[in-house]
Design a protein around this motif. Structure first.
Motif, mmCIF file in Angstrom:
data_model
loop_
_atom_site.group_PDB
_atom_site.id
_atom_site.type_symbol
_atom_site.label_atom_id
_atom_site.label_comp_id
_atom_site.label_asym_id
_atom_site.label_seq_id
_atom_site.Cartn_x
_atom_site.Cartn_y
_atom_site.Cartn_z
ATOM 1 N N GLU A 118 0.836 -1.209 0.000
ATOM 2 C CA GLU A 118 0.000 0.000 0.000
ATOM 3 C C GLU A 118 0.869 1.257 0.000
ATOM 4 N N PHE A 119 1.909 1.249 0.840
ATOM 5 C CA PHE A 119 2.840 2.380 0.864
ATOM 6 C C PHE A 119 3.493 2.557 -0.505
ATOM 7 N N LEU A 120 3.964 1.446 -1.113
ATOM 8 C CA LEU A 120 4.641 1.521 -2.404
ATOM 9 C C LEU A 120 3.706 2.075 -3.479
ATOM 10 N N ASP A 121 2.459 1.648 -3.466
ATOM 11 C CA ASP A 121 1.482 2.188 -4.421
ATOM 12 C C ASP A 121 1.311 3.694 -4.226
ATOM 13 N N ASP A 122 1.264 4.146 -2.965
ATOM 14 C CA ASP A 122 1.172 5.584 -2.680
ATOM 15 C C ASP A 122 2.423 6.318 -3.166
ATOM 16 N N PHE A 123 3.599 5.710 -2.958
ATOM 17 C CA PHE A 123 4.864 6.285 -3.412
ATOM 18 C C PHE A 123 4.846 6.452 -4.939
ATOM 19 N N LEU A 124 4.417 5.414 -5.643
ATOM 20 C CA LEU A 124 4.374 5.487 -7.108
ATOM 21 C C LEU A 124 3.354 6.512 -7.593
ATOM 22 N N THR A 125 2.257 6.643 -6.873
ATOM 23 C CA THR A 125 1.264 7.670 -7.218
ATOM 24 C C THR A 125 1.861 9.059 -7.024
ATOM 25 N N SER A 126 2.574 9.272 -5.924
ATOM 26 C CA SER A 126 3.233 10.567 -5.677
ATOM 27 C C SER A 126 4.241 10.866 -6.778
ATOM 28 N N TRP A 127 4.994 9.861 -7.172
ATOM 29 C CA TRP A 127 5.986 9.995 -8.243
ATOM 30 C C TRP A 127 5.269 10.357 -9.547
ATOM 31 N N HIS A 128 4.264 9.586 -9.907
ATOM 32 C CA HIS A 128 3.526 9.821 -11.153
ATOM 33 C C HIS A 128 2.890 11.212 -11.171
ATOM 34 N N ASN A 129 2.401 11.663 -10.009
ATOM 35 C CA ASN A 129 1.736 12.973 -9.917
ATOM 36 C C ASN A 129 2.705 14.125 -9.697
ATOM 37 N N CYS A 130 4.006 13.832 -9.692
ATOM 38 C CA CYS A 130 5.045 14.864 -9.536
ATOM 39 C C CYS A 130 4.876 15.650 -8.228
ATOM 40 N N SER A 131 4.661 14.945 -7.122
ATOM 41 C CA SER A 131 4.474 15.592 -5.823
ATOM 42 C C SER A 131 5.803 15.726 -5.084
ATOM 43 N N LEU A 132 6.407 16.890 -5.187
ATOM 44 C CA LEU A 132 7.680 17.139 -4.522
ATOM 45 C C LEU A 132 7.523 17.082 -3.000
ATOM 46 N N ASP A 133 6.426 17.587 -2.476
ATOM 47 C CA ASP A 133 6.204 17.550 -1.025
ATOM 48 C C ASP A 133 6.188 16.114 -0.512
#
Length: 138
Positions: free
Chosen positions: A6-21
């Motif tokens: 679940e964490f990894l999926d969230d990490f990949l979503t943040s990466w895909h969405n270009c979330s620097l924060d």
């Protein structure tokens, strides 16, 4: 391992969405990485250089409407409270995917508070997407 997935999926979503924060929060402040270029040159860097690199990439992507294409190749435990995630990342721009990308061997550690942080990366840059596609098919 389900909590990590679940964490990894969230990490990949943040990466895909270009979330620097999100990246600033996920990457441990003692982070260490090594990148090998397509010309076999080595580049070692830490947290500050990593955040600067993500910032530059995310800004460029927002300006030219590119997007990340991310593929989870493997996930495995390597130590107590440490997981290795192998991720292939490439770019799509104007509906066309790049012929090459980078393979990230990312090590995540679960802290005492129960949250996962990216602590180490080994990155092979300029890998042909054909090689990755062959690996996925096998």
């Amino acid at each position: 391992m389900s909590g990590f997935q679940e964490f990894l999926d969230d990490f990949l979503t943040s990466w895909h969405n270009c979330s620097l924060d999100d990246m600033k929060y996920i990457i441990n402040d003692t982070y260490q990485a090594r990148e090998v270029s397509s010309q076999s040159e080595l580049y070692d860097f830490g947290y500050e250089e990593s955040i600067e690199g993500w910032d530059q990439a995310f800004t460029a992507f927002k300006n030219d409407e590119s997007s990340w294409v991310l593929k989870k190749l493997a996930v495995t435990p390597i130590r107590r409270n440490e997981m290795l995630a192998i991720i292939f990342a490439t770019i799509e721009s104007n509906g066309k995917q790049s012929d090459t990308g980078n393979v990230f061997f990312n090590t995540f550690r679960k802290g005492a508070e129960g949250n996962w942080k990216l602590v180490r990366s080994y990155i092979e840059a300029g890998v042909s997407i054909d090689y990755v596609d062959q690996l996925i098919k096998e």
